[in-house]
Design an enzyme around this catalytic site. Structure first.
Site, short mmCIF file in Angstrom:
data_model
loop_
_atom_site.label_atom_id
_atom_site.label_comp_id
_atom_site.label_asym_id
_atom_site.label_seq_id
_atom_site.Cartn_x
_atom_site.Cartn_y
_atom_site.Cartn_z
CG HIS A 26 -6.54 2.45 5.79
ND1 HIS A 26 -6.92 1.28 5.03
CD2 HIS A 26 -7.94 2.83 6.16
CE1 HIS A 26 -7.85 0.70 4.94
NE2 HIS A 26 -8.87 1.71 5.85
CE1 TYR A 79 0.23 2.42 9.12
CE2 TYR A 79 -1.00 4.19 10.28
CZ TYR A 79 -0.70 3.36 9.06
OH TYR A 79 -1.72 3.50 8.08
NE ARG A 122 -1.74 1.82 3.37
CZ ARG A 122 -1.89 1.74 4.70
NH1 ARG A 122 -2.38 0.91 5.58
NH2 ARG A 122 -1.24 2.79 5.26
#
Ligand SMILES: Cc1ncc(C[n+]2csc(CCOP(=O)(O)OP(=O)(O)O)c2C)c(N)n1
Ligand SMILES: [Mg+2]
Length: 359
Positions: free
Chosen positions: A259, A268, A255
């Site tokens: 998100h 993160y 990815r």
């Protein structure tokens, strides 16, 4: 290529990171098909970048970027035939475009209007699933229904690595194995489920090997290699149509973006990790391959990009020209015949809004 792979089998790759192919491994694709795949990939990337800008300008709602997933999405949808069924999830722009879904409708949905998910007649495409993994049992049900009606179509279902931790994943794959339904399950393993890394998702060495527990083949493929995805999905579809039952394909990808537009991935994961995936870009690989085959050059690539940019601008204008969603739209597209409880909620919402407006 063997799809009968479980643990520790090598990941299937045909087109490597330098755009070189493994001789003899390429799936049968005519030059026009290869050019078409490239065009859809460029369109998907251009449309995705535009959606992110629209969201930042307040012209689109929360949006889940497909950047980096183009080979998974297009490679999965490309081998489908009109009689097949497709059950997508929220990160599937390339699949929608491959199946011929209007980009204006796709934008319309992400602009907050459920009407945008209505599927044109003759396209067996189901509404993208926002509830993680809920589309998996639906796809199995569709394949079972096709089998009972003696239809030839197979049902393809996509989902992320995070979906494999849901009960729906187990229930769907278990059912598919027992009833040998014509399903192809494609997991876009992009290493993250929001902020949960793949290492915290499952202790299985691969996601593909989970298929063994359900009694059918699983294979891990390079999800940034559109040729490998097409080859594996084709083989799985052929088997499904011949009555050979389901297949799980784990397409390994990354990815590249956050998100969704509501997320900040820098909290993160490291920049180095993202950078390490840049050379594996699916679009760059295909571009090198097409050039090496004499199927494209700088001028034709510019033509493809210009056409994509124009198509995107047209789709935005069309989506924005439509009237805003009404309260009725919120309720209109789930059931053919609205259940009484839902009709009651609709009335209640309208009354509440009226009372609010009157205050
Ligand atoms: C049933 C359910 N639980 C939680 C959520 C919130 N949620 C949205 S996306 C997501 C992670 C999905 O990760 P993955 O399946 O790997 O797909 P990706 O977003 O990486 O493509 C979660 C937990 C949801 N939409 N549905
Ligand atoms: Mg994921």
């Amino acid at each position: 290529m063997g799809l009968e792979l479980t643990t520790k089998a090598p990941m299937l790759q045909i087109l490597d990171e330098e755009g070189q192919v493994r001789p003899g491994a390429e799936p049968a694709l005519a030059p026009a098909e290869l050019r078409r795949i490239y065009e859809i990939m460029v369109l998907a990337r251009t449309a995705d970048a535009k959606a992110l800008k629209l969201q930042r300008q307040g012209r689109m709602g929360t949006y889940a970027s497909s950047l980096g997933h183009e080979a998974c999405q297009i490679g999965t949808a490309f081998p489908l035939r009109p009689e097949d069924y497709f059950f997508p999830y929220f990160r599937d722009l390339g699949a929608y475009l491959t199946l011929g879904y209007p980009l204006a409708d796709y934008y319309h949905y992400w602009m907050g209007n459920e009407a945008g998910l209505r599927t044109p007649d003759g396209l067996n495409l189901f509404a993208l699933a926002i509830p993680v993994a809920s589309q998996i049992p639906h796809a199995v049900g569709a394949a079972l229904a096709a089998k009972l009606r003696k239809k030839t179509g197979a049902a393809v279902c996509t989902f992320g690595d995070g979906a494999t931790s849901e009960g729906d994943f187990h229930e769907g794959l278990n059912f598919a194995g027992v009833f040998r339904t014509a399903n192809v399950f494609v997991c876009y393993n992009n290493q993250w489920a929001i902020s949960t890394p793949r290492s915290r998702q499952t202790a299985s060495e691969t996601i593909a090997q989970k298929a063994g527990a359900y009694g059918f083949p699983g294979v891990q493929v390079d999800g940034n290699d559109v040729l490998a995805v097409i080859a594996s999905v084709r083989e799985a579809l052929d088997r499904a149509r011949a009555g050979g039952g389901p297949t799980l394909i784990e397409a390994v990808t990354y990815r590249m973006g956050h998100h969704t537009t509501s997320d900040d991935a820098t909290r993160y994961r490291t920049e180095e990790e993202v950078k390490a995936w840049e050379p594996r870009d699916p679009l760059r690989r295909l571009r090198i391959y097409l050039r090496s085959r004499g199927l494209s050059d700088e001028a034709s690539e510019k033509g493809v990009l210009d056409a994509a940019t124009n198509a995107v601008e047209k789709a935005v204008a069309e989506a924005e020209s439509r009237p805003p969603a009404t309260v009725d739209d919120l309720f209109a597209y789930t059931y053919k015949n609205m259940p009484p409880a839902l009709a009651e909620q609709r009335t209640g919402l309208k009354e509440a809004l009226k009372a609010e407006a009157g205050r």
